[in-house]
Design a protein around this motif. Structure first.
Motif, PDB file in Angstrom:
ATOM      1  N   GLU A  72       0.403  -1.371   0.016  1.00  0.00           N
ATOM      2  CA  GLU A  72       0.115  -0.436   0.036  1.00  0.00           C
ATOM      3  C   GLU A  72       0.872   1.197  -0.148  1.00  0.00           C
ATOM      4  O   GLU A  72      -0.206   2.537  -0.203  1.00  0.00           O
ATOM      5  N   LYS A  73       2.247   1.446  -0.234  1.00  0.00           N
ATOM      6  CA  LYS A  73       2.638   2.608  -0.118  1.00  0.00           C
ATOM      7  C   LYS A  73       4.029   2.649  -1.318  1.00  0.00           C
ATOM      8  O   LYS A  73       4.574   1.301  -1.432  1.00  0.00           O
ATOM      9  N   THR A  74       4.060   3.216  -2.163  1.00  0.00           N
ATOM     10  CA  THR A  74       4.647   3.366  -3.369  1.00  0.00           C
ATOM     11  C   THR A  74       4.918   4.796  -3.120  1.00  0.00           C
ATOM     12  O   THR A  74       4.369   5.514  -3.592  1.00  0.00           O
ATOM     13  N   LEU A  75       6.539   5.050  -3.434  1.00  0.00           N
ATOM     14  CA  LEU A  75       6.591   6.344  -3.975  1.00  0.00           C
ATOM     15  C   LEU A  75       6.681   6.669  -5.220  1.00  0.00           C
ATOM     16  O   LEU A  75       7.308   5.687  -6.248  1.00  0.00           O
ATOM     17  N   ALA A  76       6.251   7.994  -5.787  1.00  0.00           N
ATOM     18  CA  ALA A  76       5.979   7.975  -7.309  1.00  0.00           C
ATOM     19  C   ALA A  76       7.068   8.776  -7.927  1.00  0.00           C
ATOM     20  O   ALA A  76       8.282   9.240  -7.555  1.00  0.00           O
ATOM     21  N   THR A  77       7.184   8.638  -9.432  1.00  0.00           N
ATOM     22  CA  THR A  77       8.520   8.592 -10.213  1.00  0.00           C
ATOM     23  C   THR A  77       8.814  10.433  -9.920  1.00  0.00           C
ATOM     24  O   THR A  77       7.356  11.136  -9.727  1.00  0.00           O
ATOM     25  N   GLY A  78       9.695  10.891  -9.784  1.00  0.00           N
ATOM     26  CA  GLY A  78      10.156  12.080  -9.713  1.00  0.00           C
ATOM     27  C   GLY A  78      10.697  12.937  -7.801  1.00  0.00           C
ATOM     28  O   GLY A  78      10.589  13.636  -7.457  1.00  0.00           O
ATOM     29  N   THR A  79      10.208  11.551  -7.523  1.00  0.00           N
ATOM     30  CA  THR A  79      10.075  11.927  -5.167  1.00  0.00           C
ATOM     31  C   THR A  79      11.826  12.135  -5.845  1.00  0.00           C
ATOM     32  O   THR A  79      12.788  11.764  -5.790  1.00  0.00           O
ATOM     33  N   TYR A  80      11.327  12.920  -4.936  1.00  0.00           N
ATOM     34  CA  TYR A  80      13.520  14.024  -4.521  1.00  0.00           C
ATOM     35  C   TYR A  80      13.294  13.196  -3.099  1.00  0.00           C
ATOM     36  O   TYR A  80      12.835  13.124  -2.021  1.00  0.00           O
ATOM     37  N   LEU A  81      14.931  12.767  -2.904  1.00  0.00           N
ATOM     38  CA  LEU A  81      15.287  12.595  -1.636  1.00  0.00           C
ATOM     39  C   LEU A  81      16.425  12.776  -1.357  1.00  0.00           C
ATOM     40  O   LEU A  81      17.759  13.181  -2.456  1.00  0.00           O
ATOM     41  N   PHE A  82      16.743  13.704   0.197  1.00  0.00           N
ATOM     42  CA  PHE A  82      18.430  14.653   0.275  1.00  0.00           C
ATOM     43  C   PHE A  82      19.077  13.028   1.445  1.00  0.00           C
ATOM     44  O   PHE A  82      18.622  11.893   2.063  1.00  0.00           O
ATOM     45  N   ALA A  83      20.043  13.022   0.677  1.00  0.00           N
ATOM     46  CA  ALA A  83      20.926  12.408   1.408  1.00  0.00           C
ATOM     47  C   ALA A  83      21.364  12.465   2.934  1.00  0.00           C
ATOM     48  O   ALA A  83      21.376  13.199   3.657  1.00  0.00           O
ATOM     49  N   VAL A  84      20.806  11.286   3.965  1.00  0.00           N
ATOM     50  CA  VAL A  84      21.762  11.246   4.462  1.00  0.00           C
ATOM     51  C   VAL A  84      22.875  10.189   5.137  1.00  0.00           C
ATOM     52  O   VAL A  84      22.931   8.739   4.062  1.00  0.00           O
TER      53      VAL A  84
END
Length: 265
Positions: A72-84
């Motif tokens: 039930e959980k999907t991250l869409a194309t184009g989602t931005y993610l920052f580095a940790v």
């Protein structure tokens, strides 16, 4: 290199009470500081910012295909993610906290409820294979809290690409105001922090330099002359440094960390 405790700096955290959970390897995040507007000689007016700096992620990734975390959980194309990252060099990329109005109360009082996914490219081949969750400890994106070793495999690997840090859609910025313009002995710089939703908190910053050239973080404001209502100042911003925060509740003004990412040796 200046080291501070985040919960003492109200500009960089929310006034919340969160217990310190034991972590073998604290998570860290690093943010570069980009002046919004020119530095140099300018006129500072009482209670008005003379400089703003935007916080940009050290490394920014963008999904080029959906990432399915579960049924039930999907991250869409184009989602931005920052580095940790961890001190041992292990890296992950996190989504930003939901800044919508409906989430403000949870963010301010129960940060633990705002868990969100972080993705890992273990072999640095440009594809994420696993995920875990973090939350903004102390209400600040500078203090991500989570356990990288708790990551579980994605339903399917997901490709990503690197993006320019300036493409980061969340605007976090610091604004600097020269305090006590009419009193040279008590002159200092006050800093306000916008954590991405326009809610600014005040930091009482104790400068560590002479009254005529107070400093705050990487900013120095040399007072050339003043008339009680305004001051002519020379503003400088130390290049090549940013804010390194961690889940223990501390941050440092330091050069960028040395990390390896996909496509790099």
């Amino acid at each position: 290199m200046r080291r501070c405790v985040i919960w003492r700096c109200a500009a960089l955290c929310a006034a919340v009470s969160v217990s310190h959970t034991a972590q073998a390897e604290p998570l860290r995040s690093y943010w570069t500081l980009e002046p919004l507007g020119p530095v140099g000689e300018t006129l500072a007016t009482a209670k008005q910012p003379f400089l703003e700096q935007r916080l940009l992620p050290f490394k920014l990734a963008r999904l080029t295909e959906p990432a399915q975390l579960g049924e039930e959980k999907t991250l869409a194309t184009g989602t931005y993610l920052f580095a940790v990252f961890q001190k041992d060099g292990q890296v992950a990329f996190c989504t930003s906290k939901d800044q919508s109005t409906s989430n403000v109360a949870k963010s301010l009082f129960i940060p633990l409820l705002d868990k969100r996914p972080c993705l890992i490219d273990q072999n640095r081949d440009g594809r994420f294979e696993s995920a875990f969750t973090v939350f903004d400890k102390y209400g600040s994106a500078l203090a991500p809290s989570g356990n990288l070793s708790s990551a579980e495999p994605l339903v399917a690997v997901s490709q990503y690409e690197f993006a320019a840090p300036s493409d980061y859609p969340v605007v976090r910025k610091l604004s600097y105001t020269l305090a006590s313009i009419d009193n040279a002995k008590r002159r200092s710089i006050s800093v306000r922090f916008d954590n991405g939703r326009g809610f600014k908190r005040m930091q009482s910053y104790s400068p560590d330099s002479t009254p005529d050239a107070p400093t705050a973080l990487n900013v120095r404001a040399e007072v050339l002359d003043f008339d009680g209502e305004s001051a002519r100042i020379r503003v400088s911003s130390a290049p090549g440094v940013g804010i390194l925060g961690d889940s223990l509740g501390t941050f440092e003004i330091t050069p960028a960390p040395k990390l390896s990412f996909a496509g790099e040796p």
